[in-house]
Write a protein that holds these residues in place. Structure first.
Motif, PDB file in Angstrom:
ATOM      1  N   ILE A 127       0.501  -1.240   0.135  1.00 67.33           N
ATOM      2  CA  ILE A 127      -0.171   0.093   0.540  1.00 67.33           C
ATOM      3  C   ILE A 127       0.897   1.178  -0.183  1.00 67.33           C
ATOM      4  CG2 ILE A 127      -1.772   1.322   1.262  1.00 67.33           C
ATOM      5  CD1 ILE A 127      -2.885  -1.310   2.480  1.00 67.33           C
ATOM      6  N   PRO A 128       0.668   2.050  -1.101  1.00 65.77           N
ATOM      7  CA  PRO A 128       1.698   3.482  -1.047  1.00 65.77           C
ATOM      8  C   PRO A 128       1.164   4.559   0.573  1.00 65.77           C
ATOM      9  CG  PRO A 128      -0.093   3.891  -2.852  1.00 65.77           C
ATOM     10  CD  PRO A 128      -0.570   1.839  -2.305  1.00 65.77           C
ATOM     11  N   ASP A 129       1.866   4.980   0.411  1.00 64.20           N
ATOM     12  CA  ASP A 129       1.883   6.105   1.842  1.00 64.20           C
ATOM     13  C   ASP A 129       1.142   6.716   1.615  1.00 64.20           C
ATOM     14  OD1 ASP A 129       4.371   4.642   2.976  1.00 64.20           O
ATOM     15  OD2 ASP A 129       5.851   5.768   1.925  1.00 64.20           O
ATOM     16  N   ALA A 130       0.385   7.228  -0.101  1.00 60.35           N
ATOM     17  CA  ALA A 130      -0.486   8.261  -0.439  1.00 60.35           C
ATOM     18  C   ALA A 130      -1.759   7.953   0.190  1.00 60.35           C
ATOM     19  CB  ALA A 130      -0.103   9.021  -1.533  1.00 60.35           C
ATOM     20  N   SER A 131      -1.886   6.909  -0.704  1.00 59.47           N
ATOM     21  CA  SER A 131      -3.370   5.721  -0.269  1.00 59.47           C
ATOM     22  C   SER A 131      -3.807   6.542   1.587  1.00 59.47           C
ATOM     23  CB  SER A 131      -3.135   4.691  -0.525  1.00 59.47           C
ATOM     24  OG  SER A 131      -4.270   3.938   0.095  1.00 59.47           O
ATOM     25  N   GLU A 132      -4.976   6.828   1.140  1.00 58.09           N
ATOM     26  CA  GLU A 132      -6.340   7.090   2.255  1.00 58.09           C
ATOM     27  C   GLU A 132      -6.365   5.830   2.611  1.00 58.09           C
ATOM     28  OE1 GLU A 132      -7.807   9.997   3.095  1.00 58.09           O
ATOM     29  OE2 GLU A 132      -6.421  10.877   1.526  1.00 58.09           O
ATOM     30  N   LEU A 133      -6.033   4.169   2.013  1.00 58.78           N
ATOM     31  CA  LEU A 133      -6.297   3.208   2.948  1.00 58.78           C
ATOM     32  C   LEU A 133      -5.133   3.058   4.151  1.00 58.78           C
ATOM     33  CD1 LEU A 133      -8.658   0.914  -0.143  1.00 58.78           C
ATOM     34  CD2 LEU A 133      -9.075   1.013   2.810  1.00 58.78           C
ATOM     35  N   ARG A 134      -3.810   3.872   3.793  1.00 49.85           N
ATOM     36  CA  ARG A 134      -2.529   3.411   4.542  1.00 49.85           C
ATOM     37  C   ARG A 134      -3.557   3.200   5.995  1.00 49.85           C
ATOM     38  NH1 ARG A 134       1.626   0.642   3.074  1.00 49.85           N
ATOM     39  NH2 ARG A 134       3.574   1.624   4.851  1.00 49.85           N
ATOM     40  N   PHE A 135      -2.491   2.375   6.362  1.00 49.42           N
ATOM     41  CA  PHE A 135      -3.190   2.253   7.643  1.00 49.42           C
ATOM     42  C   PHE A 135      -1.492   2.017   8.890  1.00 49.42           C
ATOM     43  CE2 PHE A 135      -2.868  -1.921   5.722  1.00 49.42           C
ATOM     44  CZ  PHE A 135      -0.986  -2.363   6.006  1.00 49.42           C
ATOM     45  N   GLU A 136      -1.649   2.810   9.833  1.00 52.57           N
ATOM     46  CA  GLU A 136      -1.123   2.588  11.131  1.00 52.57           C
ATOM     47  C   GLU A 136       0.767   2.116  10.882  1.00 52.57           C
ATOM     48  OE1 GLU A 136      -3.602   1.956  11.805  1.00 52.57           O
ATOM     49  OE2 GLU A 136      -4.920   3.590  11.617  1.00 52.57           O
ATOM     50  N   THR A 137       1.361   2.382  11.676  1.00 53.20           N
ATOM     51  CA  THR A 137       2.736   1.486  12.022  1.00 53.20           C
ATOM     52  C   THR A 137       2.369   0.478  12.657  1.00 53.20           C
ATOM     53  OG1 THR A 137       3.451   2.616  13.263  1.00 53.20           O
ATOM     54  CG2 THR A 137       4.304   2.998  11.777  1.00 53.20           C
ATOM     55  N   THR A 138       2.821  -0.796  12.374  1.00 49.61           N
ATOM     56  CA  THR A 138       2.097  -1.846  13.561  1.00 49.61           C
ATOM     57  C   THR A 138       2.661  -1.416  14.662  1.00 49.61           C
ATOM     58  OG1 THR A 138       3.632  -3.646  12.041  1.00 49.61           O
ATOM     59  CG2 THR A 138       3.138  -4.112  14.522  1.00 49.61           C
ATOM     60  N   ASN A 139       3.171  -0.777  15.646  1.00 47.77           N
ATOM     61  CA  ASN A 139       3.372  -0.239  17.092  1.00 47.77           C
ATOM     62  C   ASN A 139       1.875   0.492  17.221  1.00 47.77           C
ATOM     63  OD1 ASN A 139       5.162  -1.652  17.315  1.00 47.77           O
ATOM     64  ND2 ASN A 139       6.565  -0.683  17.708  1.00 47.77           N
ATOM     65  N   GLU A 140       1.557   1.622  16.369  1.00 48.40           N
ATOM     66  CA  GLU A 140       0.504   2.535  16.226  1.00 48.40           C
ATOM     67  C   GLU A 140      -0.544   1.676  15.886  1.00 48.40           C
ATOM     68  OE1 GLU A 140      -1.388   6.168  16.548  1.00 48.40           O
ATOM     69  OE2 GLU A 140       0.435   5.080  17.424  1.00 48.40           O
ATOM     70  N   ALA A 141      -0.721   0.765  15.396  1.00 43.57           N
ATOM     71  CA  ALA A 141      -2.316  -0.264  15.223  1.00 43.57           C
ATOM     72  C   ALA A 141      -2.224  -0.985  15.833  1.00 43.57           C
ATOM     73  CB  ALA A 141      -1.715  -1.018  13.697  1.00 43.57           C
ATOM     74  N   HIS A 142      -1.514  -1.554  17.437  1.00 48.64           N
ATOM     75  CA  HIS A 142      -1.983  -2.262  18.131  1.00 48.64           C
ATOM     76  C   HIS A 142      -1.714  -0.797  19.062  1.00 48.64           C
ATOM     77  CE1 HIS A 142      -0.481  -6.025  17.476  1.00 48.64           C
ATOM     78  NE2 HIS A 142       0.309  -5.739  16.642  1.00 48.64           N
ATOM     79  N   ARG A 143      -1.881   0.324  19.649  1.00 54.63           N
ATOM     80  CA  ARG A 143      -2.229   1.373  19.865  1.00 54.63           C
ATOM     81  C   ARG A 143      -3.717   1.781  19.901  1.00 54.63           C
ATOM     82  NH1 ARG A 143      -2.968   6.145  20.864  1.00 54.63           N
ATOM     83  NH2 ARG A 143      -2.781   6.305  18.091  1.00 54.63           N
ATOM     84  N   ILE A 144      -4.108   1.237  18.660  1.00 57.74           N
ATOM     85  CA  ILE A 144      -5.211   1.918  18.364  1.00 57.74           C
ATOM     86  C   ILE A 144      -6.359   1.008  18.510  1.00 57.74           C
ATOM     87  CG2 ILE A 144      -7.200   2.319  16.766  1.00 57.74           C
ATOM     88  CD1 ILE A 144      -4.741   3.998  15.434  1.00 57.74           C
TER      89      ILE A 144
END
Length: 499
Positions: free
Chosen positions: A424-441
């Protein structure tokens, strides 16, 4: 002094119990130690039941394949390596042989153990430790006489009050089966070695290869399925037994495609042959690619189309699986902003949850929005009514619901998961967070879910202080908690997301 009342009888390997020899003797019942050992080996396994069943008759070729026949008929230990491209049906074949081992010579009187690595299950299911626990549990459960392989290491664990088996001890126990003749042949079915963690993979493959060494007096048959992995190739010598799966799939894919085009797309004659030739010629033995093509054609005919449009559709579809995923992803990116946000959060939960969410769990997880001032009332308003349709719409063909009643939500294939993590490209609206940030959320989502569940008006108004509860109150509270399906996941896995 009479020592009889102090006598402890420990019996672990004989069928005669000493429990009734003397009323004054404190004794440990037959098989207790083995049962304790079994409990200490409990493992995670969510993958096996989710693997698709083969099309009727599609894998019958295996029983006549020269490499299989040599492997199964050998009187000594041997390893059969199934190598296949992503999406070529390796897991389906591995499950098929587990379920049909009665067709293998001497298998009915053998000990059979299997393990299916996966990134899509719990966090443990891609680990070699969990594989070893599973294999050893299956062997010990099915063959009591195998306990002598376990006794020394198990007693060492108990002596040191260790809470779990050390990884090296598990390897020692499995290796010991190669040193002594087993009372029964052992069949080990291992799938998706490529989905195992990289750490210590070489050592595990070396262990498996050593078990099949001609120098060993045991009879161990190993069926190992994987994508091409360098570590496996290193140990597979020129005379090793190997089947390249995509080469065996062409006939089955041809039959499947023609049947689909005739019965579901209603093609006949020349247009049927042209469409079938195109699909079969580009499939390259990969079932996942064929499944995606079938989905495209079903979507096309739902809106009405001509024969020419069917052929045009097939010609523009990417022949490469990775490019097919790019096409699917670009469609999601062009969706409504609301759908994009739901899709992003959906992928986050499916990618980073410690085990697959059930449909009802995901329904509640998606109702907890990312902004922090949402109320309990906001949560209730955001629960999606037709969650199955929403998952299909916002997840595209990347995710699927596995199972009939309250199934689990998972990626349609490991290659889809890998694509989303890697591509997934960085500019995509569907780009999710880094692994650590995703776990925090996800942690934040779980905490807010607890606040909603324990702070709801019904909770505040319907239950008095716990010190005055009756049995009826406890039952009512249990029923109330059952209305919050994500609670079980939250209590069990919130710490894992933090770690």
């Amino acid at each position: 002094m009479d020592a009889a009342p102090q006598l402890k009888a420990l019996l672990t390997s004989r069928p005669n119990s000493l429990q009734n020899i003397h009323d004054g003797i404190l004794c440990i019942e037959y098989d207790k130690e083995r049962q304790e050992c079994l409990r200490s080996l409990l493992y995670d396994d969510t993958r096996y039941d989710k693997i698709s069943k083969e099309h009727h008759g599609s894998l019958e070729w295996l029983w006549k394949h020269p490499q299989y026949l040599q492997w199964s008929a050998s009187a000594t230990s041997s390893l059969l390596y199934i190598e296949g491209k992503p999406g070529s049906g390796k897991s389906t074949l591995a499950k098929y042989i587990v379920q049909n081992l009665v067709k293998v010579p001497n298998a009915s009187s053998s000990t059979v153990a299997h393990y299916f690595y996966t990134f899509r299950g719990t966090v443990l299911e891609s680990t070699h430790e969990n594989m070893l626990r599973s294999i050893l549990y299956n062997i010990l459960e099915k063959d009591e006489s195998a306990f002598f392989h376990f006794q020394q290491e198990f007693r060492n664990i108990q002596r040191h009050n260790s809470p779990k088996w050390p990884y090296e001890s598990l390897k020692i126990v499995l290796s010991s089966f190669g040193k002594y003749p087993a009372t029964k042949p052992i069949f080990l079915i291992l799938d998706a070695m490529d989905e195992s963690i990289d750490h210590d993979r070489c050592s595990i493959i070396q262990l498996l290869y050593n078990l099949c060494s001609e120098k060993n007096s045991c009879n161990i048959k190993i069926f190992l399925a994987s994508r091409p992995v360098a570590e496996i190739k290193h140990y597979i010598q020129e005379n090793a037994l190997m089947i390249t799966l995509q080469n065996e799939n062409m006939y089955v894919i041809s039959e499947c495609v023609v049947n689909f085009l005739e019965n579901e797309i209603k093609l006949t004659g020349k247009i049927l042959r042209e469409a079938a030739d195109h699909i079969i010629g580009n499939a390259d033995g990969v079932f996942v690619w064929v499944a995606l093509v079938k989905t495209e054609l079903l979507r096309l005919i739902q809106t009405g189309c001509t024969d020419a449009e069917i052929i045009d559709c097939l010609k523009v579809l990417p022949a490469d699986l990775e490019e097919f995923y790019r096409l699917m992803f670009s469609r999601l990116e062009r969706g409504h902003p609301r759908d994009i946000q739901v899709g992003k959060r959906l992928f986050r939960f499916v990618l980073f949850a410690r085990r697959p969410f059930t449909v009802v769990e995901l329904r509640h997880a998606l109702a907890i929005l990312d902004y922090y001032n949402a109320s309990n009332e906001d949560f209730q308003k955001n629960i999606i009514r037709t969650i199955e349709r929403r998952i299909e719409h916002c997840g595209g063909n990347f995710v699927e619901i596995k199972g009939n009643t309250d199934g689990t939500v998972q990626f349609m294939h490991q290659t889809a998961r890998e694509f989303l993590i890697r591509t997934i490209p960085d500019a995509s609206e569907l780009r999710f967070e880094t692994t650590n940030e995703a776990h925090r959320i996800i942690i934040t989502t779980c905490v807010r879910y607890l606040l909603f569940s324990f702070g709801s008006p019904r909770m505040k108004d319907g239950f008095s202080k716990i010190t005055s509860w009756s049995l009826k109150d406890f039952r009512a509270y249990a029923e109330y908690l059952n209305e919050w399906p994500l609670i079980e996941y939250t209590f069990r896995y919130i710490k894992d997301h933090h770690d």
